[in-house]
Write an enzyme that holds these catalytic residues in place. Structure first.
Site, short mmCIF file in Angstrom:
data_model
loop_
_atom_site.label_atom_id
_atom_site.label_comp_id
_atom_site.label_asym_id
_atom_site.label_seq_id
_atom_site.Cartn_x
_atom_site.Cartn_y
_atom_site.Cartn_z
N GLU A 178 0.79 -1.25 0.00
CA GLU A 178 0.00 0.00 0.00
C GLU A 178 0.81 1.29 0.00
O GLU A 178 0.58 2.19 0.80
CB GLU A 178 -0.94 -0.01 1.21
CG GLU A 178 -1.85 -1.23 1.23
CD GLU A 178 -2.81 -1.26 2.42
OE1 GLU A 178 -2.62 -0.49 3.36
OE2 GLU A 178 -3.75 -2.07 2.37
N GLU A 203 -6.22 -10.74 -1.39
CA GLU A 203 -7.08 -10.53 -0.21
C GLU A 203 -8.55 -10.46 -0.64
O GLU A 203 -9.29 -9.58 -0.21
CB GLU A 203 -6.69 -9.23 0.51
CG GLU A 203 -5.24 -9.14 0.88
CD GLU A 203 -4.87 -7.89 1.67
OE1 GLU A 203 -5.77 -7.19 2.17
OE2 GLU A 203 -3.67 -7.61 1.78
#
Ligand code: GLA
Length: 347
Positions: free
Chosen positions: A152, A264
């Protein structure tokens, strides 16, 4: 029709789930999770227990040399020995992240309220941490097959996450910490272990293009093997086409070679009604069909698809969305849901 998810996709990619030690160890209310994980999945990712705030021990603060690190090898032993005995492969998640990393790790003398350290000091801390974790995991030969090296680091607008939200950026002043992290991960990881850049909202065109740019650079440096697309979806967004466009864009960095993993995957669904679960099953099936088509017809190197949770009772989404979510493949009694049945019917 295959009887397990693992069999369904065995010729295409690993199918994985995110887990915690209490499920791997089958404690109390999680007793039923253990055999289910072993039966249905080929790969696991620890939900939180391999993040820096779990692996970096507080004792690090007492090290004489303030770039040394002490990691929690007992926790790693618990994770790795269960994975090994259950015949599961493990995605290591995650080494370098602005989130879930102790504040003191970035600060002078490892003090909570210290000033941010200089770049040279941080670089040593980074190398020591990456080396310690990777080398320890390697004592369990062949279990960890992939690392999310950096998580991220790109903003929604495609620009790098800056010093306002990332101490990594705050110290380096640019995104070279990302290149450095991959450099060290490559230096210490075994040759057959794959290194990933992982991010969310990766299908949104602006963010997608920002990720593409950085990963292309990392790939060309020879230190990155793939893109982890987190794939946290809603019931009506993103469209299957948007996901497909992102996959093809990332694949264009090195067609057929660069790895793509959905790391995910989940789909926020606040209704457990049959009608809504049917819609969800249909949408998941379309996404998986697209993945199979991309792999078979476009030769995209999709190597793993991981669902973010085993059963609806443990999904992080119920907390995050502040309403109950039923986004996964198994219900709270570990019974397979319609979506699971639909996926097993794919050929
Ligand atoms: C991000 C992280 C994951 C996890 C989820 C929420 O996607 O990469 O590790 O924290 O948020 O569970």
């Amino acid at each position: 029709m295959a009887s397990t998810l693992k069999e369904t996709f065995q010729n295409e990619f690993l199918i994985g789930s995110c887990v915690n030690t209490w499920q791997l160890e089958g404690v109390k209310i999680f007793k039923k999770a253990k055999p289910l994980i072993k039966k249905e999945f080929a790969s696991i990712t620890m939900e939180n227990q391999m993040k820096p705030d779990k692996l970096l021990k507080e004792e690090t603060k007492n090290c004489e040399i303030k770039t040394d690190v002490i990691i929690d090898t007992e926790l790693l032993d618990r994770i790795l020995s269960e994975a090994k005995s259950m015949g599961l492969l493990l995605r290591g998640h995650t080494l370098v992240w602005h989130g879930q990393t102790p504040k003191w790790f970035f600060r002078e003398d490892y003090k909570e309220d210290g000033k941010l350290v200089d770049r040279e000091t941080m670089s040593k801390r980074m190398e020591n941490y990456i080396r310690a974790v990777i080398e320890y995991c390697d004592t369990y030969d062949g279990i960890v097959y992939a690392w999310d090296v950096v998580n991220e680091a790109i903003h929604d607008d495609g620009n790098p996450r800056d010093e306002k939200t990332s101490d990594w950026f705050g110290i380096y002043g640019d995104t070279s910490y990302i290149n450095e992290a991959f450099f060290y991960a490559r230096k210490y990881a075994k040759k057959d272990v794959s290194l990933f850049y992982n991010d969310y909202d990766e299908y949104n065109p602006e963010k997608r293009d920002g990720i593409y740019k950085k990963v292309k650079e990392l790939y060309e440096e020879g230190n990155c093997d793939g893109v982890g697309m987190q794939s946290h979806y809603d019931m009506d967004y993103p469209s299957v086409d948007l996901i497909k466009e992102a996959i093809e864009k990332f694949n264009s960095i090195a067609p057929g070679k660069i790895q793509i993993q959905l790391t995910e995957m989940d789909m926020h669904n606040n209704s457990n009604d049959e009608k809504d679960q049917k819609l969800m099953a249909k949408r998941y099936k379309e996404i998986f069909q697209m993945l199979l088509d991309e792999k078979r017809n476009n030769h995209v190197n999709i190597t793993c698809v991981t669902v973010w949770g085993v059963s609806d009772n443990v999904s992080w989404l119920s907390g995050f969305r502040k309403e109950k979510s039923y986004p996964l493949f198994f219900d709270e009694n570990y019974k397979e849901k319609l979506v699971c049945k639909e996926l097993k019917s794919l050929e």
